[in-house]
Enzyme design. Structure first.
Site, PDB file in Angstrom:
ATOM      1  N   HIS A   1     -60.724 -57.100   5.920  1.00  0.00           N
ATOM      2  CA  HIS A   1     -59.579 -57.423   5.048  1.00  0.00           C
ATOM      3  C   HIS A   1     -60.033 -57.750   3.623  1.00  0.00           C
ATOM      4  O   HIS A   1     -59.342 -58.463   2.910  1.00  0.00           O
ATOM      5  CB  HIS A   1     -58.756 -58.594   5.600  1.00  0.00           C
TER       6      HIS A   1
ATOM      7  N   SER B   1     -66.866 -47.160 -23.470  1.00  0.00           N
ATOM      8  CA  SER B   1     -65.465 -47.118 -23.873  1.00  0.00           C
ATOM      9  C   SER B   1     -65.404 -46.713 -25.340  1.00  0.00           C
ATOM     10  O   SER B   1     -66.236 -47.121 -26.143  1.00  0.00           O
ATOM     11  CB  SER B   1     -64.836 -48.500 -23.692  1.00  0.00           C
TER      12      SER B   1
ATOM     13  N   LYS C   1     -68.163 -52.299 -23.211  1.00  0.00           N
ATOM     14  CA  LYS C   1     -67.908 -51.821 -21.852  1.00  0.00           C
ATOM     15  C   LYS C   1     -69.030 -50.961 -21.284  1.00  0.00           C
ATOM     16  O   LYS C   1     -69.656 -50.179 -21.966  1.00  0.00           O
ATOM     17  CB  LYS C   1     -66.612 -50.991 -21.815  1.00  0.00           C
TER      18      LYS C   1
ATOM     19  N   GLU D   1     -65.468 -43.822  -9.954  1.00  0.00           N
ATOM     20  CA  GLU D   1     -64.009 -43.673  -9.989  1.00  0.00           C
ATOM     21  C   GLU D   1     -63.594 -42.227  -9.739  1.00  0.00           C
ATOM     22  O   GLU D   1     -62.629 -41.948  -9.024  1.00  0.00           O
ATOM     23  CB  GLU D   1     -63.471 -44.145 -11.337  1.00  0.00           C
TER      24      GLU D   1
END
Ligand code: ARG
Length: 463
Positions: free
Chosen positions: A157, A278, A284, A291
């Site tokens: 979970h 970024s 960043k 992803e």
């Protein structure tokens, strides 16, 4: 010039051509089309349908086509409807009128099915090898992590549940990939049937040699039913399932890399070469590879859904709908290959933060030893349900600030000071001793087993 111009007056309408021509997609099968044509020519010669001189002329022209394709000098014409037309046109340019004998007893229906099976057989093997390369990275990282005894919270979970060795966690992804490789090999075995000689749908009155051409092309056998041979795309659907599920596995790895590389987890740092920046935020460092590995699963699942819907309800035998088989298959293979290579590079170079992992696993709120305390009570004769209740109460009291868990354990009449070492950092991992479990002894055995499996699969993939 189309291969079918004779029946129709005038040329095709522009929008028909734009809608139906498939050269831009199926040109990727050009080498397979040449291979199929060579086998077909030799089969025609064996049947006495080509003189030795005609056979030699056609094979020489096909050799030239193959060389032009390999050199990148093959010129496709605007009038080539598909790769089959292009190869036949060029053979006729090179060999002269004998080129008109190439398509004897053959239809593009059995031809395209043959080409695509040849393509899929080779390319699924390639995907399998790339999956193996990623598995090897996981094996190496797992071996090193086992050596170091690195452990990490295990989750259910997405809540900390029990600590596990990092090696165990990495190998869990490795076993999923092993099933993917198994499926690819299995699909490859089932698709290893030659449709060549089925003709448009019914076979031929001419002495073709489907069994001989199948052997010539390296297929395990030839079709049993010509209608099935030209209309069966089960292998495309199967391959797309294999690739979609493989993509789902890569997606799950990607998701964990995203989570683990966040400041919130801090379990993993990406090498700069495998991270992105970024355009606006100077600070960043982003996990775009992970992803995209996660994101690609969407289109892979879409491709599987698409082919199943295309196939559903098609009457026998060939229908032009089947032309929709190639784009999703080619794209799925391409995308999975790219994702496998990128994830292998990312995982080979990432740094695991063993200190952060251990701190999370051993944090008081993780109560990593809770089930070990309950099992201690079970070993002393208490029913598990009662033991569960006792320990849950101690964890609840510790959480409410009524003492540390160690103090509460030491003070409990059924536990006492001898049970306190269960709470030592890493103890809960070391106590996982059952086969297939998360502790050092079973993971060492698992690691060896996984290595053997990779050796076996390397053999099956001929790599
Ligand atoms: N481009 C076609 C395909 O991919 C080749 C077969 C065409 N056959 C036909 N009867 N029009 O399916």
């Amino acid at each position: 010039m189309t291969l079918w111009a004779g029946r129709l007056e005038g040329g095709p309408a522009e929008a028909l051509w734009a809608f139906t021509a498939s050269l831009d997609v199926d040109r990727r099968m050009a080498a397979d089309d040449v291979a199929g044509s060579r086998a077909h020519v030799r089969g025609l010669a064996r049947g006495g349908l080509l003189s030795p001189a005609d056979e030699a002329a056609l094979l020489a022209a096909l050799d030239t086509v193959a060389a032009e394709l390999a050199a990148g000098s093959f010129v496709f014409a605007a009038t080539d409807e598909d790769v089959h037309t292009a190869v036949e046109r060029r053979v006729t340019e090179l060999a002269g009128p004998v080129g008109g004998r190439l398509h004897t007893g053959r239809s593009r229906n059995d031809q395209v099915a043959t080409d695509l099976r040849l393509w899929a057989k080779r390319e699924l093997t390639g995907v399998g090898r790339r999956a193996l390369a990623l598995q090897e990275v996981l094996l190496q990282r797992a071996a090193a992590a086992l050596e170091d005894g690195t452990y990490v919270p295990g989750y259910t979970h997405l809540q900390r549940a029990q600590p596990v060795l990092l090696a165990h966690h990495l190998l869990a992804h490795g076993w999923a990939l092993a099933r993917d490789v198994d499926r690819l090999v299995d699909t490859r075995r089932r698709l290893d049937v030659s449709p060549l000689g089925a003709g448009a749908l019914a076979g031929s009155s001419l002495p073709l040699d489907p069994v001989g051409t199948a052997a010539d092309l390296g297929f395990a056998g030839a079709f049993d039913n010509s209608l099935d041979a030209v209309s069966d795309r089960d292998f495309v659907a199967e391959a797309l399932f294999d690739l979609a599920l493989l993509g789902v596995h890569l997606s799950r790895i990607g998701e964990e890399v995203v989570l683990w590389s966040s400041a919130e987890f801090g379990f993993l740092r990406l090498d700069d070469a495998w991270a992105t920046g970024s355009s606006m935020l100077p600070q960043k460092k982003n996990p775009d590879v992970a992803e995209l590995a996660r994101g690609k699963a969407g289109r892979l699942i879409g491709h599987l859904t698409g082919i199943l819907v295309t196939l559903k309800g098609l009457p026998l035998a060939y229908n032009r709908d089947l032309q929709e088989d190639k784009e999703p298959l080619f794209d799925a293979v391409d995308q999975v290959n790219l994702a496998l290579a990128a994830l292998a590079g990312l995982l080979a170079t990432a740094t695991f933060d063993a200190v952060r992992m251990a701190a999370a696993a051993d944090a008081p709120e993780s109560a990593a030893a809770a089930v070990d305390l309950a099992e201690w009570l079970v070993a002393a004769g208490m029913p598990f349900r009662d033991a569960h209740h006792v320990v849950a109460g101690l964890v609840r009291d510790a959480g409410a600030g009524r003492g540390t868990l160690a103090e509460l354990v030491a003070a409990h009449p059924d536990l006492g000071p001898e049970a306190v070492p269960l709470l030592e950092p890493g103890a809960a991992v070391r106590r996982r001793t059952t086969a297939g479990g998360a502790g050092p002894a079973p993971v060492a055995a698992q690691l060896a087993h996984f290595g053997d499996r990779l050796t076996l699969d390397r053999g099956r993939l001929g790599g």
